[in-house]
Design an enzyme around this catalytic site. Structure first.
Site, PDB file in Angstrom:
ATOM      1  N   GLY A  48       0.835  -1.191   0.000  1.00 55.57           N
ATOM      2  CA  GLY A  48       0.000   0.000   0.000  1.00 55.57           C
ATOM      3  C   GLY A  48       0.869   1.239   0.000  1.00 55.57           C
ATOM      4  O   GLY A  48       2.034   1.193   0.405  1.00 55.57           O
ATOM      5  N   GLN A  53       3.228   9.891   1.218  1.00 53.43           N
ATOM      6  CA  GLN A  53       4.513   9.196   1.081  1.00 53.43           C
ATOM      7  C   GLN A  53       5.268   9.579  -0.182  1.00 53.43           C
ATOM      8  O   GLN A  53       6.467   9.322  -0.291  1.00 53.43           O
ATOM      9  CB  GLN A  53       4.305   7.679   1.094  1.00 53.43           C
ATOM     10  CG  GLN A  53       3.858   7.153   2.446  1.00 53.43           C
ATOM     11  CD  GLN A  53       3.726   5.642   2.415  1.00 53.43           C
ATOM     12  OE1 GLN A  53       2.717   5.120   1.994  1.00 53.43           O
ATOM     13  NE2 GLN A  53       4.752   4.944   2.848  1.00 53.43           N
ATOM     14  N   CYS A 103       6.778  -0.486   6.687  1.00 58.49           N
ATOM     15  CA  CYS A 103       6.327   0.689   5.944  1.00 58.49           C
ATOM     16  C   CYS A 103       7.385   1.091   4.934  1.00 58.49           C
ATOM     17  O   CYS A 103       8.577   1.089   5.248  1.00 58.49           O
ATOM     18  CB  CYS A 103       6.089   1.842   6.921  1.00 58.49           C
ATOM     19  SG  CYS A 103       5.521   3.349   6.124  1.00 58.49           S
ATOM     20  N   LEU A 104       6.962   1.446   3.728  1.00 60.70           N
ATOM     21  CA  LEU A 104       7.912   1.846   2.684  1.00 60.70           C
ATOM     22  C   LEU A 104       8.654   3.133   3.044  1.00 60.70           C
ATOM     23  O   LEU A 104       9.712   3.413   2.506  1.00 60.70           O
ATOM     24  CB  LEU A 104       7.189   2.030   1.344  1.00 60.70           C
ATOM     25  CG  LEU A 104       6.671   0.748   0.680  1.00 60.70           C
ATOM     26  CD1 LEU A 104       5.824   1.096  -0.533  1.00 60.70           C
ATOM     27  CD2 LEU A 104       7.820  -0.169   0.283  1.00 60.70           C
ATOM     28  N   HIS A 145      -3.288   0.850   8.394  1.00 62.29           N
ATOM     29  CA  HIS A 145      -1.955   1.444   8.242  1.00 62.29           C
ATOM     30  C   HIS A 145      -2.017   2.648   7.297  1.00 62.29           C
ATOM     31  O   HIS A 145      -1.460   3.711   7.581  1.00 62.29           O
ATOM     32  CB  HIS A 145      -0.996   0.374   7.706  1.00 62.29           C
ATOM     33  CG  HIS A 145       0.401   0.852   7.459  1.00 62.29           C
ATOM     34  ND1 HIS A 145       1.466   0.483   8.249  1.00 62.29           N
ATOM     35  CD2 HIS A 145       0.911   1.678   6.494  1.00 62.29           C
ATOM     36  CE1 HIS A 145       2.571   1.072   7.780  1.00 62.29           C
ATOM     37  NE2 HIS A 145       2.263   1.796   6.710  1.00 62.29           N
ATOM     38  N   GLU A 146      -2.735   2.483   6.178  1.00 56.78           N
ATOM     39  CA  GLU A 146      -2.799   3.561   5.184  1.00 56.78           C
ATOM     40  C   GLU A 146      -3.652   4.739   5.688  1.00 56.78           C
ATOM     41  O   GLU A 146      -3.296   5.897   5.445  1.00 56.78           O
ATOM     42  CB  GLU A 146      -3.327   3.033   3.844  1.00 56.78           C
ATOM     43  CG  GLU A 146      -2.460   1.951   3.195  1.00 56.78           C
ATOM     44  CD  GLU A 146      -0.984   2.310   3.071  1.00 56.78           C
ATOM     45  OE1 GLU A 146      -0.648   3.488   2.869  1.00 56.78           O
ATOM     46  OE2 GLU A 146      -0.144   1.387   3.196  1.00 56.78           O
ATOM     47  N   HIS A 149      -1.595   6.876   7.760  1.00 53.35           N
ATOM     48  CA  HIS A 149      -0.733   7.785   6.981  1.00 53.35           C
ATOM     49  C   HIS A 149      -1.453   9.094   6.669  1.00 53.35           C
ATOM     50  O   HIS A 149      -0.850  10.161   6.666  1.00 53.35           O
ATOM     51  CB  HIS A 149      -0.322   7.143   5.645  1.00 53.35           C
ATOM     52  CG  HIS A 149       0.952   6.347   5.726  1.00 53.35           C
ATOM     53  ND1 HIS A 149       2.135   6.887   6.176  1.00 53.35           N
ATOM     54  CD2 HIS A 149       1.228   5.065   5.407  1.00 53.35           C
ATOM     55  CE1 HIS A 149       3.085   5.956   6.135  1.00 53.35           C
ATOM     56  NE2 HIS A 149       2.561   4.839   5.674  1.00 53.35           N
TER      57      HIS A 149
HETATM   58 CO    CO Z   1       3.420   2.971   5.424  1.00 52.64          CO
END
Ligand code: CO
Length: 180
Positions: A48, A53, A103-104, A145-146, A149
């Site tokens: 995701g 991000q 997380c990216l 999680h998203e 963000h």
């Molecule tokens: Co993340």
């Protein structure tokens, strides 16, 4: 075109992202950038990606995990079962299972986070159609999680809150690290 994922220190990750007013050409272009950016992530792979991000403070995220491919705009949480806090004897509960989360924006760090097992949200897809959908299990974890963000929350905040360990995966080894 794939975009760069902003560093974890970038203040944009800490802002509450803005509502999308209309799904115009610019927004559609941003969505395809997000999809392309997510798909090229191989080390680690991502499931995701939220607009902040890649440096855009808008309430949009994309999900690409097995059969779950979604573009989610202006999500609203309709129902969520908060995980129960553990106290005393461990109870057999389906709620709040721990799955390692990463997380990216903070690649190679993972920690076990308790999340609600189910979440029901309303949102708009990229065609501007209103959707109501319930997610469960790992899919529910991705959605939570998203959404975090979009509210300036990172998974490491949950690690601190839940006093969970944080691990770094480097080379092929796991190492427990301190968060601060
Ligand atoms: Co993340």
């Amino acid at each position: 075109m794939a975009n760069k994922i902003v560093d974890v220190q970038n203040p944009i990750l800490r802002q509450k992202a803005k509502e999308v007013k209309s799904i115009d050409k610019k927004v559609l272009a941003l969505i395809s950038e997000m999809q392309e950016t997510l798909i090229v992530q191989k080390d680690p792979e991502g499931v995701g990606l939220a607009a902040p991000q890649i440096g855009r403070s808008l309430r949009i995220f994309v999900v690409d995990y097995k059969n779950l491919k979604r573009v989610i705009i202006n999500p609203e949480v309709l129902e969520i079962t908060e995980p129960k806090k553990e106290s005393g004897k461990p109870k057999k509960s389906k709620k709040g299972k721990e799955i390692l989360e990463g997380c990216l924006s903070l690649p190679h760090y993972y920690g076990p986070i308790k999340r609600a097992d189910k979440i029901k949200i309303s949102y708009m897809n990229e065609k501007g159609e209103k959707q109501v959908e319930e997610f469960s299990g790992f899919n529910a974890q991705i959605i939570q999680h998203e959404i975090d963000h979009l509210n300036g929350i990172l998974f490491v905040d949950k690690i601190l809150e839940q006093k969970a360990p944080l691990y770094k995966f480097s080379g092929d080894e796991w190492e427990e690290v301190d968060l601060i």
